[in-house]
Design a protein around this motif. Structure first.
Motif, short mmCIF file in Angstrom:
data_model
loop_
_atom_site.label_atom_id
_atom_site.label_comp_id
_atom_site.label_asym_id
_atom_site.label_seq_id
_atom_site.Cartn_x
_atom_site.Cartn_y
_atom_site.Cartn_z
N PHE A 1 21.15 41.03 -3.62
CA PHE A 1 20.42 39.71 -4.12
C PHE A 1 21.62 38.75 -5.51
O PHE A 1 21.62 39.78 -6.45
N TRP A 2 22.06 37.91 -4.94
CA TRP A 2 22.69 37.57 -6.49
C TRP A 2 22.22 36.72 -7.15
O TRP A 2 22.97 37.09 -8.41
N GLU A 3 20.56 36.56 -7.29
CA GLU A 3 20.60 35.88 -8.78
C GLU A 3 19.43 37.64 -9.42
O GLU A 3 19.56 38.34 -8.71
N THR A 4 19.24 37.06 -10.86
CA THR A 4 18.66 38.24 -11.18
C THR A 4 17.05 37.71 -10.72
O THR A 4 16.43 37.17 -11.17
N LEU A 5 16.46 39.23 -10.18
CA LEU A 5 15.19 39.20 -10.42
C LEU A 5 14.63 39.47 -11.42
O LEU A 5 14.74 40.62 -12.28
N SER A 6 13.02 38.80 -11.47
CA SER A 6 12.81 39.35 -13.37
C SER A 6 11.59 40.32 -12.63
O SER A 6 11.45 40.85 -11.20
N PRO A 7 11.27 40.59 -13.80
CA PRO A 7 10.45 41.87 -14.03
C PRO A 7 9.21 42.21 -12.68
O PRO A 7 8.65 42.45 -12.19
N GLN A 8 7.97 40.39 -13.11
CA GLN A 8 7.22 40.57 -11.78
C GLN A 8 7.52 40.28 -10.47
O GLN A 8 6.69 40.99 -10.00
N GLN A 9 8.90 40.21 -10.17
CA GLN A 9 9.24 39.96 -8.89
C GLN A 9 9.74 41.64 -8.40
O GLN A 9 9.18 41.82 -7.52
#
Ligand SMILES: *[C@@H]1O[C@H](CO)[C@@H](O)[C@H](O)[C@H]1NC(C)=O
Ligand SMILES: *[C@@H]1O[C@H](CO)[C@@H](O)[C@H](O)[C@H]1NC(C)=O
Ligand SMILES: *[C@@H]1O[C@H](CO)[C@@H](O)[C@H](O)[C@H]1NC(C)=O
Ligand SMILES: *[C@@H]1O[C@H](CO)[C@@H](O)[C@H](O)[C@H]1NC(C)=O
Ligand SMILES: *[C@@H]1O[C@H](CO)[C@@H](O)[C@H](O)[C@H]1NC(C)=O
Ligand SMILES: *[C@@H]1O[C@H](CO)[C@@H](O)[C@H](O)[C@H]1NC(C)=O
Length: 448
Positions: free
Chosen positions: A410-418
């Motif tokens: 995944f190229w975008e940063t995933l949030s802790p929630q995700q």
């Protein structure tokens, strides 16, 4: 028998947002490690509404509508539509095409698209993920942590006959001196990567090459003087989404009567594999007709707009393809598995953590739109002798286990929630390799 499912109730907002997020994943493009995230409207891919305009068709002299002058490459799409109005059927645009002229289907010929998946770890996978230097990080699921590997070991078994056994050398011989070109969106690109991986191991070091990633990306097998190419054209006709990297647009605008710009690339190929589907499932599309010099665009729902594009494409095929010289295939819609409740009532997930195919003959989920399929069938009906259909929808419908889900780059940063909720960012659209697209290519091999 399959069921065409219809959503009758509107989704709650969170479901829409969730869905839009997943859909956004098909717009990720890998290039220079950049990510282009499409900010999507809230239209949902599962919004299955058949449309009255479905029956709208093109005039008999449609090809006369091709632009008198070719547009320059410099068209500023951001200014292409000075205003926009709802689509209305043009005067004299009387339905003449697309009578459902149903395909030959001679009863003696076996329907290889009707069958079942069986485990066959002796023959599948057809290659190892790690052995293919051209593998995409979007599709290399084991590399990105997928713990199970059973999804690689299924073989498609038609009910009434056997598929021809895959043979890379034989395929390369068929391609000798030829250009095989895949044209379409990221699902078609997945099939192209699968084909390259299927072939590359049979070619010695030094005699194969891959061009840099661009609109047209070319894998060459020198000793066979053959190439396997991918051309990015997610909507087939000219559009503001034609840049393989930067297709981040607030609105989608197409020129429904102009395939010419793209056709100048693909007419050079000997074997063509087209697809288009998911990009039409994102809400309304603006149409910029070649006759509308004043920049008044018309707005139409995705299905209606896709029909125009398919008709324009079909006209090109009809007048430019000699079946003795060129082979053309159309790949039907690739299913998504966004809602586990469709195959397991009461559940609330998606393709995440699915490890086995759906074992329900004729299963059909909401990711495969019935009206779209019927439209495609009627457009292809008039091209019967010129286009072969790779009807991969039903067989892929069973493969809820075949998607990358969280096991891809995944190229975008995933949030802790995700991260704490894998379902929220699972990719249930693309397919792991080795996997389902290899079977699409086995079917292609079967028909070549
Ligand atoms: C062909 O289309 C044009 C519109 O561009 C129309 O004016 C003309 O009457 C049509 N001709 C026929 C034979 O239908
Ligand atoms: C287009 O049609 C929709 C629904 O029929 C309507 O709500 C909308 O106002 C129309 N837009 C224009 C610009 O006419
Ligand atoms: C295939 O699966 C069977 C049973 O699951 C196992 O015994 C065998 O070793 C496997 N063969 C390969 C080549 O992985
Ligand atoms: C290689 O293939 C191309 C078509 O893709 C053909 O035009 C050319 O003549 C071939 N070259 C040789 C040396 O066979
Ligand atoms: C091809 O090159 C790789 C590494 O560059 C090497 O490991 C492999 O043995 C070579 N294969 C052949 C058939 O020469
Ligand atoms: C593909 O197969 C399905 C059955 O699985 C059928 O309903 C559909 O019409 C076929 N599509 C085309 C374009 O032939």
């Amino acid at each position: 028998m399959q069921r065409w499912r219809q959503k009758k109730t509107p989704f709650p907002l969170f479901a829409l947002l969730f869905c839009a997020f997943i859909v956004a994943s098909i717009f990720y493009t890998e290039s220079n490690r950049e990510i282009q995230i499409q900010v999507e409207s809230q239209a949902s891919v599962t919004d299955v509404t058949s449309h009255a305009l479905f029956t709208a068709s093109l005039p008999t002299n449609f090809s006369n509508h091709f632009p008198k002058r070719l547009y320059s490459d410099k068209l500023d799409w951001s200014k292409a539509c000075s205003s926009s109005r709802n689509y209305s059927i043009h005067d004299g645009w009387i339905s003449s095409k697309g009578k459902p002229d149903l395909e030959s289907g001679s009863p003696t010929r076996c329907d290889v698209f009707s069958g079942r998946w069986i485990i066959d770890n002796a023959s599948h996978p057809l290659y190892n993920e790690g052995d293919c230097p051209y593998m995409s990080d979007q599709l290399a699921c084991r590399k990105h942590g997928r713990p199970d590997s059973m999804y690689q070991k299924w073989r498609w078994q038609p009910h009434d006959c056997n598929l021809k056994r895959w043979n890379a050398i034989e395929m390369l011989e068929k391609l000798r001196g030829k250009r095989l070109m895949f044209v379409g969106d990221s699902l078609d690109r997945g099939q192209w990567i699968s084909m390259v991986c299927l072939l590359q191991s049979a070619i010695g070091n030094g005699s194969k090459s891959m061009s840099p990633n661009a609109r047209l990306t070319i894998f060459r097998a020198e000793e066979y003087n053959a190439s396997v190419e991918f051309y990015w054209a997610p909507l087939l006709v000219e559009s503001n989404s034609d840049d393989p990297v930067n297709h981040r647009m607030a609105d989608r605008i197409i020129r429904p009567d102009s395939v010419l710009k793209h056709a100048s690339e693909w007419e050079k190929a000997d074997i063509l594999i087209f697809n288009t589907y998911l990009w039409w499932r994102q809400g309304n599309i603006k149409l910029l007709w070649s006759s509308d010099e004043d920049g008044v665009c018309e707005e139409l729902d995705g299905l209606g707009a896709m029909k125009f594009a398919m008709e324009a494409w079909a006209d090109w095929v009809d007048s430019n393809v000699n079946p003795l010289e060129k082979k053309v295939f159309f790949v039907t819609m690739s299913p998504t598995h966004l809602w586990s409740r469709e195959w397991q009532p009461g559940s609330d997930g998606n393709c995440f953590d699915e490890k086995t195919p759906i074992n329900m003959d004729g299963y059909w989920g909401s990711g495969s739109d019935g009206p779209t399929m019927r439209m495609v069938e009627s457009v292809l009906g008039r091209l019967e002798s010129k286009v072969s259909i790779l009807n991969i929808t039903q067989l892929s419908e069973y493969r809820k286990d075949g998607h990358p889900s969280i096991y891809r780059k995944f190229w975008e940063t995933l949030s802790p929630q995700q991260l704490s909720n894998p379902v929220s960012y699972s990719d249930c659209i693309h397919w792991c390799l080795p996997g389902v697209p290899d079977v699409w290519n086995e079917l292609l091999f079967h028909f070549l």
